[in-house]
Write an enzyme that holds these catalytic residues in place. Structure first.
Site: not given
Ligand code: NOJ
Length: 543
Positions: A117, A162, A208, A348, A429
Site C-alpha cells: 500500500r 494521503h 483518514e 487503520n 494500517e
Molecule cells: C495513520 C496515518 O495514515 C499514517 O500516515 C501515520 O504515519 C500512522 N497513522 C501512524 O501515526
C-alpha cells in the site's frame, strides 16, 4: 516444543529469537496477566488470497520535494514554519524513496508480501492542481513502482490522497474548507485512474479523512494549522465547525470520484474503490450506562462520521442528535451519490481508549492521554483517555494515545462488520511505534513483534467468526517522517540510518518474513514452530 523439520538456518534463527523473547516476556506478561492463553497465529489462519503487505505514504518516505517538476505541497510549506514539526524536521529528503524505490521494492519482495500500500503525491503529479498541467515525470515515477511491483507478484494497493496536496490549492481557496477542492480531487483521481488503472485493482480514495480533519482543523497540528480554544491557540480557525466542513468536502469528493470510476473505468479495469478511516476502539470507562453510551458515541463521532454517509447516505443519527446547524447537510441528490459508494472499508487500527460521558457528568482533562474539549459537540461530549484509576489500558508506545490492546482489533472489526452489514474490509494500517526512550528499537524490537502477532491473532479470530476481512498491511515498511513528530517516532520494520539512509531489517522484519514464508500451506509444521510469541501472551479463544 518445536515441531517440524527445521533447517540449520531456521534452528539458529529460532534460538536467537527465543533468547531475545525470554527477556521480553516479563514486559508482555505484566500487562496481560488476565489473559490466559498463548498466541499462535500463522498465515494459514487467514483465507486463501488474503493480502499481506506493508504500507507507506508519499510525503512520509519519498523526499525529492522539488525534483523533476514536483510542486510544493501543504506539508512542504508547513514544515518550513518554525515550531510546527519536532526538531524542525521535514520530508524534503525523507527516506529518499524517490531515488531508492527499486531497493525498497526488493525489500518488499524479500519479505514475501503479496501487496504493497502506497500513496501518490498529488503535487508530484499535478504540481498546481487544476491550475497547471500534468507532470509527466511524476506519472512515470508511479508507473515504475507499479510495474516493478507487478513483476514481483506484488499487488499495488494505491491510496490516491494521503494528507498531502498542492499548496496552491490551499493558497487559492483554503484547501478542504472549500467545496472547490472536490473538483480538484476528482481531476486528480481521474488522472490516477487513467494512468494506472489498467494495472491497479485496489484504490483507496482518501486516507483518514476523520483524523486529518481533526488534526488540521481542530487541534491545528497538521497544515493548515487551524484551531480555536480550548483545543489550541492558532492564528485562524474554528475547531467546533471547520473539521465538519473539511470532512464534508472530502466525503463528496470521494463519492464523485467513485461515480466517475464506476461510470468510466470499472467495466474495463475491474478494480474496487474504498476509503480508509482512522479507527480507535472505545471502551466505557465505568459500568455506568452513560459511559457505555459515550463509548458508542465516540465510535459514531469518529468512524461512523465517515462511513455512515458512504454506506447509508447520511451522517450518523448520533451526530445529527448532538450537533446543531454546524453539521452540514447533504442535498437529496448528494445522499444518492454517497450511498453505497464504497466497495470496501479500510481500517487503520492502532489502539483502544476509554470513553466517559460528559453530558451528565463533568469532565476535566487531567492526564497526558486525555482529549481536550470533551464537553463540546465536536467531540461528541465524550472524554477519552487511556487511563482508569491511574492504570493504563495497555502498554504505552511511542505515540501518546496509542496503547497496546490486541483485543481491540477484533472489537473494531466486529463493530464495522455489524454496523456496515458485512462490507468487505482491509486492515490498511496496524503497527507499533517504539517508545522514544527505547534506543535499541533497531536490533531488539520484540515489543513490535509481540504487538503485530497478537493483533493478527485477534484479527484471525474476527475472521473465523465471520468478518469479511481481505487483507492486512503493517504500518510501516521503514522508519519515516511521522508528521508533526518528525523522525522522533519510529514505526518501521526496517531501520533507516538518518545519515546514510541505509535500510536494515529490524527483528520484526525477520519475524514478518518468517510469518509469511513458513506459514504457506506447504509448511504448516515449520510455521507452528517458528511462531515467535507462543509463550505467555494472550491468545483469543474461539467463541
Ligand atoms: C495513520 C496515518 O495514515 C499514517 O500516515 C501515520 O504515519 C500512522 N497513522 C501512524 O501515526
Amino acid at each position: 516444543m518445536w515441531k517440524g523439520n527445521l533447517t540449520c538456518k531456521h534452528s539458529s534463527f529460532i534460538i536467537i529469537f527465543f533468547l531475545i523473547l525470554c527477556s521480553a516476556n516479563s514486559v508482555v506478561k505484566a500487562s496481560f496477566e488476565e489473559e490466559e492463553d498463548k498466541v499462535d497465529v500463522k498465515r494459514s489462519d487467514f483465507p486463501d488470497g488474503f493480502l499481506f503487505g506493508a504500507a507507506t505514504s508519499s510525503y512520509q518516505i519519498e523526499g525529492a520535494h522539488l525534483e523533476d517538476g514536483k510542486g510544493l505541497s501543504n506539508w512542504d510549506f508547513f514544515c518550513r514554519i518554525k515550531g510546527s514539526i519536532a526538531n524542525g524536521d521535514s520530508g524534503d529528503i525523507a527516506e529518499d524513496h524517490y531515488h531508492r524505490y527499486m531497493e525498497d521494492i526488493e525489500i518488499l519482495h524479500s519479505l514475501g508480501v503479496n501487496a504493497y500500500r502506497f500513496s501518490i503525491s498529488w503535487s508530484r503529479v499535478l504540481p498546481r492542481g487544476k491550475f497547471g498541467g500534468v507532470n509527466q515525470a511524476g506519472i512515470l515515477f508511479y508507473n515504475k513502482i507499479i510495474d516493478n511491483l507487478l513483476v514481483r507478484g506484488i499487488e499495488p494497493f494505491v491510496t490516491i490522497h494521503h494528507f498531502d496536496y498542492p499548496q496552491e490549492l490551499e493558497d487559492r481557496y483554503g484547501g478542504w474548507l472549500s467545496p472547490r477542492m472536490q473538483e480538484e480531487y476528482v481531476h486528480f483521481a481521474e488522472i490516477c485512474f487513467q494512468s494506472y488503472g489498467d494495472r491497479v485493482r485496489y484504490w483507496c480514495t482518501i486516507n483518514e479523512p476523520n483524523l486529518f480533519s481533526e488534526f488540521a482543523y481542530e487541534r491545528g497540528t497538521y497544515p493548515p494549522s487551524h484551531c480555536s480554544p480550548p483545543f489550541g491557540n492558532c492564528s485562524a480557525g474554528n475547531s467546533d465547525v471547520e473539521p465538519l466542513i473539511a470532512a464534508h468536502n472530502m466525503l463528496l469528493a470521494h463519492a464523485k470520484a467513485v461515480k466517475l470510476y464506476r461510470e468510466r473505468f470499472k467495466s474495463k479495469q475491474s478494480g474496487v474503490v474504498g476509503i480508509v478511516v482512522h479507527s480507535f476502539m472505545y471502551k466505557p470507562l465505568t459500568d455506568d450506562k452513560w459511559d457505555k453510551e459515550a463509548a458508542d458515541r465516540a465510535l459514531a463521532f469518529n468512524m461512523a462520521w465517515i462511513l455512515d454517509p458512504l454506506v447509508f447516505g447520511d451522517y450518523p443519527p448520533e451526530m445529527r442528535r448532538y450537533h446543531g446547524s454546524e453539521l452540514p447537510k447533504f442535498a437529496s441528490e448528494e445522499r444518492m451519490l454517497l450511498r453505497d459508494s464504497i466497495d470496501f472499508i479500510g481500517i487503520n487500527h492502532y489502539g483502544t481508549l476509554y470513553a466517559k460521558d460528559c453530558i451528565y457528568s463533568s469532565c476535566i482533562c487531567n492526564d497526558s492521554s486525555c482529549n481536550k474539549g470533551s464537553d463540546r459537540a465536536i467531540r461528541g461530549f465524550v472524554y477519552t483517555t487511556a487511563e482508569r484509576d491511574g492504570v493504563p489500558i495497555g502498554e504505552p508506545t511511542g505515540m501518546p494515545r496509542f496503547f497496546v490492546v490486541p483485543r481491540g482489533m477484533e472489537e473494531i472489526v466486529d463493530y464495522a462488520k455489524k454496523r456496515y452489514l458485512d462490507k468487505p474490509m482491509f486492515v490498511t494500517e496496524n503497527g507499533y511505534s517504539s517508545p522514544q526512550n527505547q534506543v535499541d528499537d533497531y536490533h531488539h524490537d520484540v515489543e513490535r513483534i509481540y504487538y503485530l502477532e497478537s493483533y493478527l491473532a485477534f484479527l484471525a479470530r474476527a475472521i473465523r467468526n465471520g468478518a469479511d476481512v481481505r487483507g492486512y498491511f503493517i504500518w510501516t515498511l521503514m522508519d519515516d517522517f511521522e508528521w508533526s513528530n518528525g523522525y522522533s517516532i519510529r514505526f518501521g520494520i526496517y531501520h533507516v540510518d538518518p545519515h546514510t539512509l541505509n535500510r536494515t531489517p529490524k527483528l520484526s522484519a525477520s519475524w514478518f518474513r518468517n510469518f509469511l514464508s513458513n506459514c504457506s500451506i506447504n509448511h504448516v509444521e515449520s510455521c507452528n514452530a517458528i511462531s515467535l510469541m507462543n509463550k505467555d501472551v494472550p491468545m483469543p479463544q474461539s467463541e
